[in-house]
Design a protein around this motif. Structure first.
Motif, PDB file in Angstrom:
ATOM      1  N   ILE A 136       0.843  -1.200   0.000  1.00 23.60           N
ATOM      2  CA  ILE A 136       0.000   0.000   0.000  1.00 23.60           C
ATOM      3  C   ILE A 136       0.878   1.251   0.000  1.00 23.60           C
ATOM      4  O   ILE A 136       0.616   2.208  -0.739  1.00 23.60           O
ATOM      5  CB  ILE A 136      -0.971  -0.011   1.202  1.00 23.60           C
ATOM      6  N   ALA A 137       1.933   1.244   0.801  1.00 23.16           N
ATOM      7  CA  ALA A 137       2.844   2.401   0.852  1.00 23.16           C
ATOM      8  C   ALA A 137       3.492   2.625  -0.520  1.00 23.16           C
ATOM      9  O   ALA A 137       3.601   3.765  -0.975  1.00 23.16           O
ATOM     10  CB  ALA A 137       3.909   2.193   1.920  1.00 23.16           C
ATOM     11  N   GLU A 138       3.905   1.535  -1.195  1.00 21.04           N
ATOM     12  CA  GLU A 138       4.488   1.657  -2.538  1.00 21.04           C
ATOM     13  C   GLU A 138       3.486   2.268  -3.514  1.00 21.04           C
ATOM     14  O   GLU A 138       3.831   3.153  -4.303  1.00 21.04           O
ATOM     15  CB  GLU A 138       4.909   0.284  -3.067  1.00 21.04           C
ATOM     16  N   LEU A 139       2.261   1.775  -3.478  1.00 23.23           N
ATOM     17  CA  LEU A 139       1.237   2.267  -4.407  1.00 23.23           C
ATOM     18  C   LEU A 139       0.853   3.715  -4.102  1.00 23.23           C
ATOM     19  O   LEU A 139       0.609   4.500  -5.025  1.00 23.23           O
ATOM     20  CB  LEU A 139       0.017   1.355  -4.374  1.00 23.23           C
ATOM     21  N   GLU A 140       0.811   4.081  -2.828  1.00 23.91           N
ATOM     22  CA  GLU A 140       0.522   5.473  -2.483  1.00 23.91           C
ATOM     23  C   GLU A 140       1.615   6.396  -3.016  1.00 23.91           C
ATOM     24  O   GLU A 140       1.315   7.488  -3.500  1.00 23.91           O
ATOM     25  CB  GLU A 140       0.365   5.631  -0.971  1.00 23.91           C
ATOM     26  N   GLN A 141       2.872   5.952  -2.947  1.00 21.51           N
ATOM     27  CA  GLN A 141       3.967   6.750  -3.482  1.00 21.51           C
ATOM     28  C   GLN A 141       3.836   6.878  -4.995  1.00 21.51           C
ATOM     29  O   GLN A 141       4.044   7.952  -5.559  1.00 21.51           O
ATOM     30  CB  GLN A 141       5.317   6.127  -3.122  1.00 21.51           C
ATOM     31  N   ARG A 142       3.468   5.782  -5.646  1.00 20.01           N
ATOM     32  CA  ARG A 142       3.302   5.822  -7.104  1.00 20.01           C
ATOM     33  C   ARG A 142       2.172   6.776  -7.494  1.00 20.01           C
ATOM     34  O   ARG A 142       2.305   7.552  -8.442  1.00 20.01           O
ATOM     35  CB  ARG A 142       3.015   4.423  -7.643  1.00 20.01           C
ATOM     36  N   ILE A 143       1.088   6.732  -6.772  1.00 16.79           N
ATOM     37  CA  ILE A 143      -0.029   7.646  -7.035  1.00 16.79           C
ATOM     38  C   ILE A 143       0.429   9.087  -6.876  1.00 16.79           C
ATOM     39  O   ILE A 143       0.131   9.948  -7.709  1.00 16.79           O
ATOM     40  CB  ILE A 143      -1.227   7.342  -6.105  1.00 16.79           C
ATOM     41  N   SER A 144       1.166   9.345  -5.813  1.00 11.88           N
ATOM     42  CA  SER A 144       1.675  10.696  -5.567  1.00 11.88           C
ATOM     43  C   SER A 144       2.566  11.157  -6.713  1.00 11.88           C
ATOM     44  O   SER A 144       2.447  12.295  -7.188  1.00 11.88           O
ATOM     45  CB  SER A 144       2.433  10.706  -4.245  1.00 11.88           C
ATOM     46  N   ASP A 145       3.457  10.277  -7.183  1.00 10.17           N
ATOM     47  CA  ASP A 145       4.336  10.613  -8.301  1.00 10.17           C
ATOM     48  C   ASP A 145       3.535  10.885  -9.577  1.00 10.17           C
ATOM     49  O   ASP A 145       3.812  11.842 -10.306  1.00 10.17           O
ATOM     50  CB  ASP A 145       5.336   9.491  -8.567  1.00 10.17           C
ATOM     51  N   LEU A 146       2.547  10.055  -9.844  1.00  7.04           N
ATOM     52  CA  LEU A 146       1.735  10.238 -11.052  1.00  7.04           C
ATOM     53  C   LEU A 146       0.900  11.512 -10.974  1.00  7.04           C
ATOM     54  O   LEU A 146       0.753  12.224 -11.975  1.00  7.04           O
ATOM     55  CB  LEU A 146       0.840   9.021 -11.278  1.00  7.04           C
ATOM     56  N   GLU A 147       0.374  11.815  -9.789  1.00  2.28           N
ATOM     57  CA  GLU A 147      -0.381  13.058  -9.632  1.00  2.28           C
ATOM     58  C   GLU A 147       0.512  14.268  -9.863  1.00  2.28           C
ATOM     59  O   GLU A 147       0.083  15.255 -10.469  1.00  2.28           O
ATOM     60  CB  GLU A 147      -1.033  13.117  -8.251  1.00  2.28           C
ATOM     61  N   ALA A 148       1.746  14.195  -9.410  1.00  2.00           N
ATOM     62  CA  ALA A 148       2.684  15.299  -9.629  1.00  2.00           C
ATOM     63  C   ALA A 148       2.954  15.466 -11.122  1.00  2.00           C
ATOM     64  O   ALA A 148       3.042  16.587 -11.627  1.00  2.00           O
ATOM     65  CB  ALA A 148       3.983  15.041  -8.877  1.00  2.00           C
ATOM     66  N   ARG A 149       3.069  14.352 -11.843  1.00  3.31           N
ATOM     67  CA  ARG A 149       3.290  14.424 -13.289  1.00  3.31           C
ATOM     68  C   ARG A 149       2.088  15.014 -14.014  1.00  3.31           C
ATOM     69  O   ARG A 149       2.238  15.725 -15.008  1.00  3.31           O
ATOM     70  CB  ARG A 149       3.590  13.038 -13.850  1.00  3.31           C
ATOM     71  N   LEU A 150       0.882  14.742 -13.521  1.00 10.40           N
ATOM     72  CA  LEU A 150      -0.322  15.289 -14.150  1.00 10.40           C
ATOM     73  C   LEU A 150      -0.362  16.814 -14.039  1.00 10.40           C
ATOM     74  O   LEU A 150      -0.961  17.477 -14.880  1.00 10.40           O
ATOM     75  CB  LEU A 150      -1.575  14.714 -13.500  1.00 10.40           C
ATOM     76  N   LYS A 151       0.270  17.351 -13.022  1.00 10.95           N
ATOM     77  CA  LYS A 151       0.252  18.797 -12.814  1.00 10.95           C
ATOM     78  C   LYS A 151       1.227  19.530 -13.729  1.00 10.95           C
ATOM     79  O   LYS A 151       1.196  20.742 -13.810  1.00 10.95           O
ATOM     80  CB  LYS A 151       0.570  19.112 -11.355  1.00 10.95           C
ATOM     81  N   LEU A 152       2.103  18.778 -14.405  1.00 11.89           N
ATOM     82  CA  LEU A 152       3.073  19.416 -15.294  1.00 11.89           C
ATOM     83  C   LEU A 152       2.407  19.855 -16.593  1.00 11.89           C
ATOM     84  O   LEU A 152       1.500  19.204 -17.096  1.00 11.89           O
ATOM     85  CB  LEU A 152       4.215  18.452 -15.623  1.00 11.89           C
ATOM     86  N   ASN A 153       2.880  20.952 -17.143  1.00 17.92           N
ATOM     87  CA  ASN A 153       2.458  21.389 -18.468  1.00 17.92           C
ATOM     88  C   ASN A 153       3.682  21.947 -19.180  1.00 17.92           C
ATOM     89  O   ASN A 153       4.788  21.928 -18.646  1.00 17.92           O
ATOM     90  CB  ASN A 153       1.292  22.390 -18.389  1.00 17.92           C
ATOM     91  N   SER A 154       3.513  22.473 -20.366  1.00 17.15           N
ATOM     92  CA  SER A 154       4.666  22.914 -21.145  1.00 17.15           C
ATOM     93  C   SER A 154       5.402  24.096 -20.508  1.00 17.15           C
ATOM     94  O   SER A 154       6.550  24.359 -20.851  1.00 17.15           O
ATOM     95  CB  SER A 154       4.245  23.268 -22.562  1.00 17.15           C
ATOM     96  N   THR A 155       4.775  24.795 -19.583  1.00 19.94           N
ATOM     97  CA  THR A 155       5.462  25.928 -18.952  1.00 19.94           C
ATOM     98  C   THR A 155       6.280  25.506 -17.743  1.00 19.94           C
ATOM     99  O   THR A 155       7.189  26.214 -17.343  1.00 19.94           O
ATOM    100  CB  THR A 155       4.459  27.023 -18.522  1.00 19.94           C
ATOM    101  N   ASN A 156       5.974  24.346 -17.149  1.00 17.67           N
ATOM    102  CA  ASN A 156       6.741  23.924 -15.979  1.00 17.67           C
ATOM    103  C   ASN A 156       7.378  22.548 -16.168  1.00 17.67           C
ATOM    104  O   ASN A 156       7.775  21.913 -15.213  1.00 17.67           O
ATOM    105  CB  ASN A 156       5.878  23.965 -14.712  1.00 17.67           C
ATOM    106  N   SER A 157       7.458  22.108 -17.399  1.00 24.26           N
ATOM    107  CA  SER A 157       8.076  20.833 -17.722  1.00 24.26           C
ATOM    108  C   SER A 157       9.209  21.053 -18.708  1.00 24.26           C
ATOM    109  O   SER A 157       9.207  22.017 -19.465  1.00 24.26           O
ATOM    110  CB  SER A 157       7.027  19.898 -18.339  1.00 24.26           C
ATOM    111  N   SER A 158      10.160  20.136 -18.712  1.00 26.90           N
ATOM    112  CA  SER A 158      11.267  20.256 -19.657  1.00 26.90           C
ATOM    113  C   SER A 158      10.906  19.700 -21.029  1.00 26.90           C
ATOM    114  O   SER A 158      11.669  19.826 -21.968  1.00 26.90           O
ATOM    115  CB  SER A 158      12.495  19.521 -19.110  1.00 26.90           C
ATOM    116  N   LYS A 159       9.728  19.107 -21.148  1.00 30.55           N
ATOM    117  CA  LYS A 159       9.312  18.526 -22.423  1.00 30.55           C
ATOM    118  C   LYS A 159       8.427  19.502 -23.184  1.00 30.55           C
ATOM    119  O   LYS A 159       7.630  20.225 -22.587  1.00 30.55           O
ATOM    120  CB  LYS A 159       8.566  17.218 -22.187  1.00 30.55           C
TER     121      LYS A 159
END
Length: 68
Positions: A34-57
């Motif tokens: 559960i702790a591993e999956l919660e960390q993965r969710i947190s990482d994925l949510e952080a990636r969802l917040k990225l856009n072209s103005t705050n991402s290197s891509k």
């Protein structure tokens, strides 16, 4: 020190000690997963917040459109 039982103590005390050990081991394993999956969710949510103005891509170019 024994961890607190995952069920009411009156019921826990009716469970054989070997089964208690097995139950606690499975519970510990599941807590870790559960702790591993919660960390993965947190990482994925952080990636969802990225856009072209705050991402290197660069932004996605519309190559997904159907060709006619």
């Amino acid at each position: 020190m024994m961890p607190s039982p995952p069920i009411p103590e009156s019921l826990w005390n009716t469970v054989p000690s070997e089964a208690q050990v097995a139950i606690l081991a499975v519970l510990d394993c599941l807590k870790g997963r559960i702790a591993e999956l919660e960390q993965r969710i947190s990482d994925l949510e952080a990636r969802l917040k990225l856009n072209s103005t705050n991402s290197s891509k660069p932004p996605f170019v519309g190559s997904h459109r159907l060709q006619t």
